[in-house]
Design a protein around this motif. Structure first.
Motif, PDB file in Angstrom:
ATOM      1  N   ILE B 123     -11.467  -1.412  47.216  1.00  0.00           N
ATOM      2  CA  ILE B 123     -12.265  -1.880  48.352  1.00  0.00           C
ATOM      3  C   ILE B 123     -12.630  -0.709  49.252  1.00  0.00           C
ATOM      4  O   ILE B 123     -13.769  -0.579  49.708  1.00  0.00           O
ATOM      5  CB  ILE B 123     -11.472  -2.938  49.149  1.00  0.00           C
ATOM      6  CG1 ILE B 123     -11.133  -4.136  48.268  1.00  0.00           C
ATOM      7  CG2 ILE B 123     -12.237  -3.387  50.363  1.00  0.00           C
ATOM      8  CD1 ILE B 123     -12.313  -4.889  47.759  1.00  0.00           C
ATOM      9  N   ILE B 126     -15.430   1.299  47.702  1.00  0.00           N
ATOM     10  CA  ILE B 126     -16.734   0.633  47.839  1.00  0.00           C
ATOM     11  C   ILE B 126     -17.255   0.797  49.261  1.00  0.00           C
ATOM     12  O   ILE B 126     -18.420   1.130  49.479  1.00  0.00           O
ATOM     13  CB  ILE B 126     -16.605  -0.863  47.480  1.00  0.00           C
ATOM     14  CG1 ILE B 126     -16.680  -1.035  45.976  1.00  0.00           C
ATOM     15  CG2 ILE B 126     -17.700  -1.673  48.142  1.00  0.00           C
ATOM     16  CD1 ILE B 126     -16.918  -2.440  45.546  1.00  0.00           C
ATOM     17  N   TRP B 154     -22.818  -1.832  41.146  1.00  0.00           N
ATOM     18  CA  TRP B 154     -21.607  -2.269  41.857  1.00  0.00           C
ATOM     19  C   TRP B 154     -21.463  -3.775  41.763  1.00  0.00           C
ATOM     20  O   TRP B 154     -20.358  -4.303  41.542  1.00  0.00           O
ATOM     21  CB  TRP B 154     -21.666  -1.864  43.329  1.00  0.00           C
ATOM     22  CG  TRP B 154     -21.786  -0.403  43.577  1.00  0.00           C
ATOM     23  CD1 TRP B 154     -21.572   0.606  42.668  1.00  0.00           C
ATOM     24  CD2 TRP B 154     -22.142   0.223  44.807  1.00  0.00           C
ATOM     25  NE1 TRP B 154     -21.786   1.808  43.269  1.00  0.00           N
ATOM     26  CE2 TRP B 154     -22.135   1.614  44.568  1.00  0.00           C
ATOM     27  CE3 TRP B 154     -22.463  -0.246  46.067  1.00  0.00           C
ATOM     28  CZ2 TRP B 154     -22.439   2.537  45.562  1.00  0.00           C
ATOM     29  CZ3 TRP B 154     -22.761   0.667  47.053  1.00  0.00           C
ATOM     30  CH2 TRP B 154     -22.745   2.042  46.805  1.00  0.00           C
ATOM     31  N   ALA B 155     -22.585  -4.484  41.954  1.00  0.00           N
ATOM     32  CA  ALA B 155     -22.520  -5.948  41.972  1.00  0.00           C
ATOM     33  C   ALA B 155     -22.091  -6.478  40.610  1.00  0.00           C
ATOM     34  O   ALA B 155     -21.328  -7.443  40.524  1.00  0.00           O
ATOM     35  CB  ALA B 155     -23.863  -6.530  42.371  1.00  0.00           C
ATOM     36  N   VAL B 158     -18.428  -6.118  40.249  1.00  0.00           N
ATOM     37  CA  VAL B 158     -17.739  -7.185  40.989  1.00  0.00           C
ATOM     38  C   VAL B 158     -17.811  -8.497  40.218  1.00  0.00           C
ATOM     39  O   VAL B 158     -16.837  -9.252  40.162  1.00  0.00           O
ATOM     40  CB  VAL B 158     -18.359  -7.332  42.393  1.00  0.00           C
ATOM     41  CG1 VAL B 158     -17.807  -8.550  43.094  1.00  0.00           C
ATOM     42  CG2 VAL B 158     -18.079  -6.106  43.213  1.00  0.00           C
ATOM     43  N   PRO B 197     -23.843 -12.005  41.798  1.00  0.00           N
ATOM     44  CA  PRO B 197     -24.133 -10.573  41.824  1.00  0.00           C
ATOM     45  C   PRO B 197     -25.564 -10.277  42.237  1.00  0.00           C
ATOM     46  O   PRO B 197     -25.814  -9.288  42.931  1.00  0.00           O
ATOM     47  CB  PRO B 197     -23.866 -10.115  40.387  1.00  0.00           C
ATOM     48  CG  PRO B 197     -23.984 -11.328  39.574  1.00  0.00           C
ATOM     49  CD  PRO B 197     -23.518 -12.456  40.429  1.00  0.00           C
ATOM     50  N   MET B 200     -25.765 -10.448  45.979  1.00  0.00           N
ATOM     51  CA  MET B 200     -25.068  -9.300  46.589  1.00  0.00           C
ATOM     52  C   MET B 200     -25.911  -8.041  46.509  1.00  0.00           C
ATOM     53  O   MET B 200     -26.069  -7.306  47.483  1.00  0.00           O
ATOM     54  CB  MET B 200     -23.740  -9.063  45.874  1.00  0.00           C
ATOM     55  CG  MET B 200     -22.616  -9.906  46.387  1.00  0.00           C
ATOM     56  SD  MET B 200     -21.155  -9.633  45.432  1.00  0.00           S
ATOM     57  CE  MET B 200     -20.388  -8.368  46.384  1.00  0.00           C
ATOM     58  N   PHE B 267     -20.623  -5.925  52.105  1.00  0.00           N
ATOM     59  CA  PHE B 267     -20.464  -5.854  50.642  1.00  0.00           C
ATOM     60  C   PHE B 267     -18.974  -5.862  50.279  1.00  0.00           C
ATOM     61  O   PHE B 267     -18.539  -6.612  49.405  1.00  0.00           O
ATOM     62  CB  PHE B 267     -21.132  -4.579  50.116  1.00  0.00           C
ATOM     63  CG  PHE B 267     -21.360  -4.574  48.641  1.00  0.00           C
ATOM     64  CD1 PHE B 267     -22.542  -5.037  48.103  1.00  0.00           C
ATOM     65  CD2 PHE B 267     -20.383  -4.114  47.776  1.00  0.00           C
ATOM     66  CE1 PHE B 267     -22.749  -5.045  46.748  1.00  0.00           C
ATOM     67  CE2 PHE B 267     -20.579  -4.121  46.411  1.00  0.00           C
ATOM     68  CZ  PHE B 267     -21.776  -4.581  45.902  1.00  0.00           C
ATOM     69  N   THR B 271     -16.978  -8.860  48.370  1.00  0.00           N
ATOM     70  CA  THR B 271     -16.213  -8.554  47.163  1.00  0.00           C
ATOM     71  C   THR B 271     -14.814  -9.143  47.269  1.00  0.00           C
ATOM     72  O   THR B 271     -14.332  -9.819  46.361  1.00  0.00           O
ATOM     73  CB  THR B 271     -16.112  -7.032  46.994  1.00  0.00           C
ATOM     74  OG1 THR B 271     -17.406  -6.487  47.044  1.00  0.00           O
ATOM     75  CG2 THR B 271     -15.448  -6.661  45.700  1.00  0.00           C
ATOM     76  N   TYR B 274     -14.935 -13.091  47.235  1.00  0.00           N
ATOM     77  CA  TYR B 274     -15.255 -13.664  45.927  1.00  0.00           C
ATOM     78  C   TYR B 274     -14.083 -13.493  44.963  1.00  0.00           C
ATOM     79  O   TYR B 274     -13.709 -14.430  44.260  1.00  0.00           O
ATOM     80  CB  TYR B 274     -16.506 -13.010  45.342  1.00  0.00           C
ATOM     81  CG  TYR B 274     -17.795 -13.536  45.895  1.00  0.00           C
ATOM     82  CD1 TYR B 274     -18.008 -14.896  46.046  1.00  0.00           C
ATOM     83  CD2 TYR B 274     -18.821 -12.674  46.260  1.00  0.00           C
ATOM     84  CE1 TYR B 274     -19.184 -15.382  46.552  1.00  0.00           C
ATOM     85  CE2 TYR B 274     -20.003 -13.151  46.772  1.00  0.00           C
ATOM     86  CZ  TYR B 274     -20.197 -14.500  46.920  1.00  0.00           C
ATOM     87  OH  TYR B 274     -21.357 -14.979  47.432  1.00  0.00           O
ATOM     88  N   ILE B 275     -13.532 -12.280  44.908  1.00  0.00           N
ATOM     89  CA  ILE B 275     -12.443 -12.042  43.958  1.00  0.00           C
ATOM     90  C   ILE B 275     -11.212 -12.845  44.365  1.00  0.00           C
ATOM     91  O   ILE B 275     -10.553 -13.466  43.535  1.00  0.00           O
ATOM     92  CB  ILE B 275     -12.121 -10.540  43.858  1.00  0.00           C
ATOM     93  CG1 ILE B 275     -13.308  -9.797  43.262  1.00  0.00           C
ATOM     94  CG2 ILE B 275     -10.907 -10.316  42.975  1.00  0.00           C
ATOM     95  CD1 ILE B 275     -13.144  -8.315  43.229  1.00  0.00           C
TER      96      ILE B 275
END
Lengths: 94, 296
Positions: B123, B126, B154-155, B158, B197, B200, B267, B271, B274-275
């Motif tokens: 994180i 990013i 990146w998206a 993720v 994604p 994002m 962003f 991330t 969502y994760i």
């Protein structure tokens, strides 16, 4: 005749870009609502200012997404699409 | 000063120099290879060269090179910050580094739960990459985040992580989750899964790009306004765009500094959410217990 066709392409792209940006209304209203509610919340509980502001910014950015989709479409229509369409037209004329 | 102290100082200066070097390299590359456009124009990333591959060429663009430069910068800055750290804090630098690490770890555990503590470096990277990439435009360079390819990369990463953590709670559960609440809504669920994604990437890229476009439009408008208002001045003075000095900088503070940092934060935040939301810790524990019971 060719000039007319190219003119129609350019005009169509510009009109399309303008129409796409009508989507800007949505995020405007949504973000306005979010900020208004955040102001109310801060007014009620001034000590929660930091948390409310962070959450509000987060929500605003997410609400902005639809507007940005429209913006990307508009930018593509203005800067990318006319060239491609004119190329296609030229190919067809040949 | 002892010999070790001198060596420490020299390494320090070297690392600091290496932190600034990528920025200078980017500016030199831009001056040397990117052709100057006549007037103010909005163009995409300049393609430096193409690597020939069997399926079409692989272009190496300005955006890619700039993002590599940002990576180098971050790497050397991290080395500089953590250079010569000790168990007992005695420098301001180490205090700052520890504060940053603690902040990020606190953010991650707060938003994702204790299980994801190991995600803090991801994180943080990013966050820093995205923020520094957006801030590159302050040095007059092409900000890599205003190129969709970089942000989409990146998206997609993720997206893979989200899918991985959903699978971890049982692949069958993952497939079943598409048929909820009613099975015929499956196509819509798949679309909303893929939209994550895409939204994002477009959010980040659209924000930075719109800032660039508006800045360029404003600069050209101010140039026109000066020639309209002050065009009567004699000689060179009449051609000099006075209004273009300073005024765009005010806008740049919002679009480059504020918007860039905010988008980086969002962003990273999305991330995490969502994760963290993809993973159900209790289900995972249940499944592990079942597995262990079966194997023993």
């Amino acid at each position: 005749m060719l000039e007319l066709a190219i003119g129609i392409i350019l005009g169509g792209c510009a009109l399309g870009a303008g129409c796409a940006m009508i989507a800007g209304i949505g995020p405007g209203i949504g973000e306005g609502n979010a900020v208004a509610k955040a102001c109310e919340a801060i007014g009620r509980q001034p000590e929660s200012r930091g948390a409310v502001t962070t959450t509000m910014l987060m929500g605003c950015a997410v609400a902005e997404t639809t507007g940005l989709y429209a913006l990307v479409i508009a930018i593509l229509l203005i800067f990318v699409a006319p060239g491609r369409f004119v190329d296609i037209l030229m190919e067809a004329v040949k | 000063m002892s010999k070790a102290g001198i060596r420490f100082r020299i390494t320090d200066i070297f690392l600091l120099f290496m932190t600034i070097l990528p920025l200078a390299a980017g500016i030199i590359l831009k001056i040397l290879f990117v052709p100057a456009s006549d007037g103010i124009k909005i163009t995409g990333a300049h393609i430096f060269f193409k690597i020939a591959l069997p399926l079409g060429g692989l272009p190496i663009t300005e955006a890619q090179v700039n993002s590599w430069l940002v990576m180098a910068e971050v790497l050397f800055f991290c080395l500089f910050m953590t250079h010569g750290i000790r168990a007992k804090v005695y420098t301001k630098r180490q205090v700052l580094a520890e504060w940053a690490v603690e902040k990020v770890e606190g953010l991650v555990t707060e938003n994702m739960g204790e299980y994801f503590r190991g995600f803090a470096p991801f994180i943080a990277s990013i966050l820093v990459l995205s923020a520094l990439s957006s801030l590159m435009s302050l040095a007059g360079l092409f900000p890599p985040t205003s190129d969709l390819n970089i942000v989409a990369g990146w998206a997609i990463l993720v997206f893979f992580l989200i899918t991985f953590y959903k699978m971890k709670c049982g692949p069958l559960n993952y497939i079943k989750s598409f048929g909820e609440p009613v099975p015929f809504l499956a196509p819509l669920n798949i679309i909303s899964e893929v939209a994550t994604p895409i939204s994002m990437a477009f959010r980040h890229y659209g924000n930075i790009l719109s800032g660039t476009v508006i800045s360029v439009l404003l600069a050209s408008a101010l140039g026109g306004l000066t020639s309209l208002l002050l065009g009567w001045l004699p000689g060179q003075l009449g051609e000099f765009p006075f209004l273009r000095v300073g005024l765009p900088a005010v806008l740049s503070i919002y679009f480059d500094v504020f918007s860039g940092c905010l988008q980086a934060f969002i962003f990273a935040m999305l991330t995490m959410l969502y994760i963290g939301g993809a993973f159900d810790y209790e289900k995972y524990l249940e499944r592990r217990k079942q597995k262990q019971a079966r194997s023993s």
